[in-house]
Design a protein around this motif. Structure first.
Motif, PDB file in Angstrom:
ATOM      1  N   VAL A  32       0.841  -1.208   0.000  1.00 41.98           N
ATOM      2  CA  VAL A  32       0.000   0.000   0.000  1.00 41.98           C
ATOM      3  C   VAL A  32       0.872   1.253   0.000  1.00 41.98           C
ATOM      4  O   VAL A  32       0.619   2.203  -0.760  1.00 41.98           O
ATOM      5  CB  VAL A  32      -0.964  -0.010   1.209  1.00 41.98           C
ATOM      6  N   MET A  33       1.917   1.266   0.816  1.00 43.91           N
ATOM      7  CA  MET A  33       2.787   2.443   0.868  1.00 43.91           C
ATOM      8  C   MET A  33       3.563   2.616  -0.436  1.00 43.91           C
ATOM      9  O   MET A  33       3.829   3.748  -0.859  1.00 43.91           O
ATOM     10  CB  MET A  33       3.740   2.346   2.053  1.00 43.91           C
ATOM     11  N   MET A  34       3.924   1.510  -1.080  1.00 41.32           N
ATOM     12  CA  MET A  34       4.594   1.616  -2.380  1.00 41.32           C
ATOM     13  C   MET A  34       3.656   2.199  -3.426  1.00 41.32           C
ATOM     14  O   MET A  34       4.074   3.026  -4.241  1.00 41.32           O
ATOM     15  CB  MET A  34       5.099   0.246  -2.829  1.00 41.32           C
ATOM     16  N   ILE A  35       2.396   1.793  -3.397  1.00 37.67           N
ATOM     17  CA  ILE A  35       1.442   2.319  -4.374  1.00 37.67           C
ATOM     18  C   ILE A  35       1.214   3.811  -4.153  1.00 37.67           C
ATOM     19  O   ILE A  35       1.289   4.611  -5.099  1.00 37.67           O
ATOM     20  CB  ILE A  35       0.127   1.519  -4.318  1.00 37.67           C
ATOM     21  N   PHE A  39       2.587   6.806  -6.635  1.00 40.18           N
ATOM     22  CA  PHE A  39       1.711   7.796  -7.263  1.00 40.18           C
ATOM     23  C   PHE A  39       2.163   9.219  -6.932  1.00 40.18           C
ATOM     24  O   PHE A  39       2.126  10.101  -7.786  1.00 40.18           O
ATOM     25  CB  PHE A  39       0.252   7.598  -6.849  1.00 40.18           C
ATOM     26  N   MET A  40       2.613   9.448  -5.713  1.00 36.78           N
ATOM     27  CA  MET A  40       3.102  10.783  -5.359  1.00 36.78           C
ATOM     28  C   MET A  40       4.369  11.125  -6.148  1.00 36.78           C
ATOM     29  O   MET A  40       4.542  12.263  -6.594  1.00 36.78           O
ATOM     30  CB  MET A  40       3.374  10.871  -3.852  1.00 36.78           C
ATOM     31  N   THR A  41       5.243  10.152  -6.332  1.00 31.42           N
ATOM     32  CA  THR A  41       6.448  10.365  -7.141  1.00 31.42           C
ATOM     33  C   THR A  41       6.062  10.617  -8.592  1.00 31.42           C
ATOM     34  O   THR A  41       6.621  11.505  -9.247  1.00 31.42           O
ATOM     35  CB  THR A  41       7.375   9.135  -7.030  1.00 31.42           C
ATOM     36  N   GLY A  85       4.390  -2.393  -6.417  1.00 28.04           N
ATOM     37  CA  GLY A  85       3.489  -2.451  -5.272  1.00 28.04           C
ATOM     38  C   GLY A  85       2.291  -3.338  -5.533  1.00 28.04           C
ATOM     39  O   GLY A  85       1.880  -4.120  -4.671  1.00 28.04           O
ATOM     40  N   PHE A  86       1.723  -3.240  -6.742  1.00 23.20           N
ATOM     41  CA  PHE A  86       0.608  -4.126  -7.091  1.00 23.20           C
ATOM     42  C   PHE A  86       1.066  -5.579  -7.206  1.00 23.20           C
ATOM     43  O   PHE A  86       0.355  -6.498  -6.818  1.00 23.20           O
ATOM     44  CB  PHE A  86      -0.061  -3.678  -8.398  1.00 23.20           C
ATOM     45  N   ALA A  87       2.264  -5.805  -7.745  1.00 23.09           N
ATOM     46  CA  ALA A  87       2.782  -7.173  -7.870  1.00 23.09           C
ATOM     47  C   ALA A  87       3.062  -7.779  -6.499  1.00 23.09           C
ATOM     48  O   ALA A  87       3.021  -9.000  -6.352  1.00 23.09           O
ATOM     49  CB  ALA A  87       4.053  -7.170  -8.714  1.00 23.09           C
ATOM     50  N   LEU A  88       3.316  -6.955  -5.519  1.00 22.83           N
ATOM     51  CA  LEU A  88       3.589  -7.451  -4.171  1.00 22.83           C
ATOM     52  C   LEU A  88       2.379  -8.158  -3.586  1.00 22.83           C
ATOM     53  O   LEU A  88       2.516  -9.087  -2.791  1.00 22.83           O
ATOM     54  CB  LEU A  88       4.001  -6.277  -3.274  1.00 22.83           C
ATOM     55  N   PHE A  89       1.179  -7.771  -3.998  1.00 18.02           N
ATOM     56  CA  PHE A  89      -0.035  -8.418  -3.508  1.00 18.02           C
ATOM     57  C   PHE A  89      -0.212  -9.832  -4.064  1.00 18.02           C
ATOM     58  O   PHE A  89      -1.028 -10.589  -3.558  1.00 18.02           O
ATOM     59  CB  PHE A  89      -1.273  -7.575  -3.836  1.00 18.02           C
TER      60      PHE A  89
END
Length: 144
Positions: A32-35, A39-41, A85-89
């Motif tokens: 979640v924090m990576m996503i 997006f902020m980056t 981040g999505f792949a981490l799920f």
């Protein structure tokens, strides 16, 4: 009548709590924090590419680079961080390894981004540190 209450878990209760315990929670946190951080980056990169006048840089900073170039770096890095981040799920090991590498690059990019947005860069560096810690300390799927 006496009852016996024990602080240990046995059988399926111990296995089910291990599967959904702290380890998987840290991976969800990291994802979640990576996503959100990605997006902020990504949005910072778009702002730097679209309008260079949005950011004001310190003149005497050692690492002074072209803002449009940094915008493209942040845009690409943000996309890669979000996708990882999505792949981490999915629970794959490669996503954890790539996540540590990409978030490490994000930490370096945010350090070099300090003259443009000092407070936000420091916040993202701290979040990236927590994400790397979570990715490295969460148990592997075979341990759960």
């Amino acid at each position: 009548m006496t009852s016996h209450v024990s602080g240990t878990q046995t059988g399926t209760a111990a296995r089910s709590s291990a599967k959904s315990g702290l380890g998987s929670g840290w991976l969800v946190f990291a994802g979640v924090m990576m996503i959100f951080g990605g997006f902020m980056t990504l949005f910072a990169g778009i702002a730097a590419i679209a309008n260079d006048d949005v950011f004001v840089a310190a003149n005497n900073y050692v690492y002074h680079f072209d803002l449009t170039g940094w915008g493209w770096i942040h845009l690409i890095l943000g996309i890669v961080i979000v996708l990882t981040g999505f792949a981490l799920f999915q629970g794959t090991t490669w996503a954890r390894v790539v996540g540590v590498a990409v978030v490490g690059l994000g930490m370096i990019a945010n350090f070099l981004w300090l003259p443009y947005t000092p407070f936000w860069a420091i916040v993202l560096i701290a979040i990236d540190g927590f994400v790397i810690w979570a990715l490295c300390t969460a148990p592997s799927p075979s341990e759960r």
